[in-house]
Every structure is written in structure tokens, then in C-alpha cells.
Design a protein around this motif. Structure first.
Motif, PDB file in Angstrom:
ATOM      1  N   ARG A 113       0.715  -1.257  -0.141  1.00  0.00           N
ATOM      2  CA  ARG A 113       0.034  -0.050  -0.049  1.00  0.00           C
ATOM      3  C   ARG A 113       0.663   1.157   0.027  1.00  0.00           C
ATOM      4  NH1 ARG A 113      -3.852   2.904  -1.383  1.00  0.00           N
ATOM      5  NH2 ARG A 113      -4.964   4.061   0.143  1.00  0.00           N
ATOM      6  N   LEU A 114       1.943   1.436   0.685  1.00  0.00           N
ATOM      7  CA  LEU A 114       2.771   2.447   0.641  1.00  0.00           C
ATOM      8  C   LEU A 114       3.441   2.678  -0.627  1.00  0.00           C
ATOM      9  CD1 LEU A 114       4.119   4.640   2.369  1.00  0.00           C
ATOM     10  CD2 LEU A 114       6.076   3.052   3.230  1.00  0.00           C
ATOM     11  N   GLY A 115       3.939   1.490  -1.173  1.00  0.00           N
ATOM     12  CA  GLY A 115       4.402   1.691  -2.709  1.00  0.00           C
ATOM     13  C   GLY A 115       3.314   2.407  -3.544  1.00  0.00           C
ATOM     14  N   ALA A 116       2.173   1.849  -3.471  1.00  0.00           N
ATOM     15  CA  ALA A 116       1.134   2.502  -4.285  1.00  0.00           C
ATOM     16  C   ALA A 116       0.803   3.881  -4.065  1.00  0.00           C
ATOM     17  CB  ALA A 116      -0.314   1.635  -4.197  1.00  0.00           C
ATOM     18  N   ILE A 117       1.129   4.286  -2.719  1.00  0.00           N
ATOM     19  CA  ILE A 117       0.644   5.601  -2.380  1.00  0.00           C
ATOM     20  C   ILE A 117       1.777   6.598  -2.932  1.00  0.00           C
ATOM     21  CG2 ILE A 117       0.540   7.159  -0.186  1.00  0.00           C
ATOM     22  CD1 ILE A 117      -0.844   5.186   1.264  1.00  0.00           C
ATOM     23  N   MET A 118       2.981   5.957  -2.764  1.00  0.00           N
ATOM     24  CA  MET A 118       4.215   6.899  -3.035  1.00  0.00           C
ATOM     25  C   MET A 118       4.043   6.823  -4.601  1.00  0.00           C
ATOM     26  SD  MET A 118       5.963   7.844  -0.448  1.00  0.00           S
ATOM     27  CE  MET A 118       4.379   7.976   0.247  1.00  0.00           C
ATOM     28  N   ARG A 119       3.679   5.848  -5.327  1.00  0.00           N
ATOM     29  CA  ARG A 119       3.611   6.043  -6.689  1.00  0.00           C
ATOM     30  C   ARG A 119       2.649   7.061  -7.000  1.00  0.00           C
ATOM     31  NH1 ARG A 119       0.065   3.161  -9.498  1.00  0.00           N
ATOM     32  NH2 ARG A 119      -0.003   1.669  -8.176  1.00  0.00           N
ATOM     33  N   ALA A 120       1.573   7.236  -6.568  1.00  0.00           N
ATOM     34  CA  ALA A 120       0.494   7.896  -6.617  1.00  0.00           C
ATOM     35  C   ALA A 120       0.636   9.695  -6.493  1.00  0.00           C
ATOM     36  CB  ALA A 120      -0.993   7.648  -6.002  1.00  0.00           C
TER      37      ALA A 120
END
Length: 153
Positions: A113-120
Motif C-alpha cells: 500500500r505504501l508503494g502504491a501511495i508513493m507512486r500516486a
């Protein structure tokens, strides 16, 4: 000008008192959330971020539960404290180094989830490197973070 002794003693006593509550992951999250909420939005945010900066990723479930309970308390009152709490968190966040911010994120958010947030959020390279460094001792979590960042499931 000489100050009366009782003023000096009172000042010393107040200086020794901590206005920021402490957090203990061994105690129930709901009770601690209530105590934090009673302390005030700024104090709650300071206590939460202060604890997250030194907490272990093993405490992630507790951190999420505590935050969820605290937001529930603020959302359910009529004082509009949710906005004040979020503003306090944002204000504190802006004072953290990339390494401190990375650790707060690692402790409070699941790796994928953190990776997805950082990408977004188009996170900057310094923060991404700090997050990856924080995950260095956990190859599984690092892999999940990278998958989330790349948008893989």
C-alpha cells in the motif's frame, strides 16, 4: 527583580510535567486513543508521530488500530476536531527529515500500500530511498513495497 519562591517552584514543577501523552503498544488502543483525544489534537498528533518515529514495523497493526480509534473519536464529536488533528499531523510531518518520515510511513502503512501511495503521490527520490533503506532488513516487505510502487499486484 527577585521572583517569589512559589513562582520558581511552580515553574520547575510545570517544566517537569510532560504535556504530550505517551503511547504503549502493550495497552488497549481504544483506551489510549481516548486519552490522546482528551489531550487535544496537537498533543495527540505530537504523541502519535513521536511514537511512530521510534516504533517497530512489528507494531503496525497497533498503530493502525490506534489511529483508526482516534479518528473515530474525532469524527464522532461535534467539535470538528478531525480537521485540527489532520492539520497538526501535516504540520508535524513538514518538520520531519526524509528518514523520519519514511520510518513513520513504514510503521503505519503496509508495504504494498505504501508503494502504491508513493507512486500516486509522485514521491521524490530522497523519500523513496529512505523508505527502501528502512525496509533493508526485511526483503519481503521491500519486495512488496517495490511491487506496489510499480503498480503490480
Amino acid at each position: 527583580m527577585k521572583r517569589p519562591l512559589h513562582i520558581i517552584m511552580l515553574s520547575a514543577m510545570l517544566a517537569g510535567c510532560s504535556s504530550t501523552p505517551t503511547i504503549d503498544p502493550e495497552r488497549p488502543a481504544d483506551r489510549q486513543a481516548q486519552r490522546l483525544a482528551e489531550a487535544g489534537t496537537t498533543e495527540a498528533a505530537e504523541a502519535l508521530v513521536g511514537w511512530l518515529k521510534s516504533a517497530s514495523p512489528a507494531d503496525r497493526d497497533f498503530a493502525r488500530s490506534l489511529t483508526r480509534e482516534l479518528m473515530s473519536i474525532y469524527d464522532s464529536d461535534s467539535l470538528g476536531r478531525t480537521r485540527g488533528f489532520v492539520r497538526s499531523l501535516d504540520s508535524i510531518r513538514s518538520t520531519l527529515s526524509p528518514e523520519e518520515l519514511a520510518h513513520v510511513y513504514v510503521v503505519s502503512t503496509k508495504p504494498w500500500r505504501l508503494g502504491a501511495i508513493m507512486r500516486a503521490d509522485n514521491a521524490d527520490d530522497t523519500l523513496l530511498q529512505a523508505i527502501e533503506s528502512d525496509y533493508a532488513d526485511d526483503p519481503e516487505a521491500l519486495g512488496a513495497f517495490r511491487q506496489g510502487y510499480r503498480g503490480e499486484h
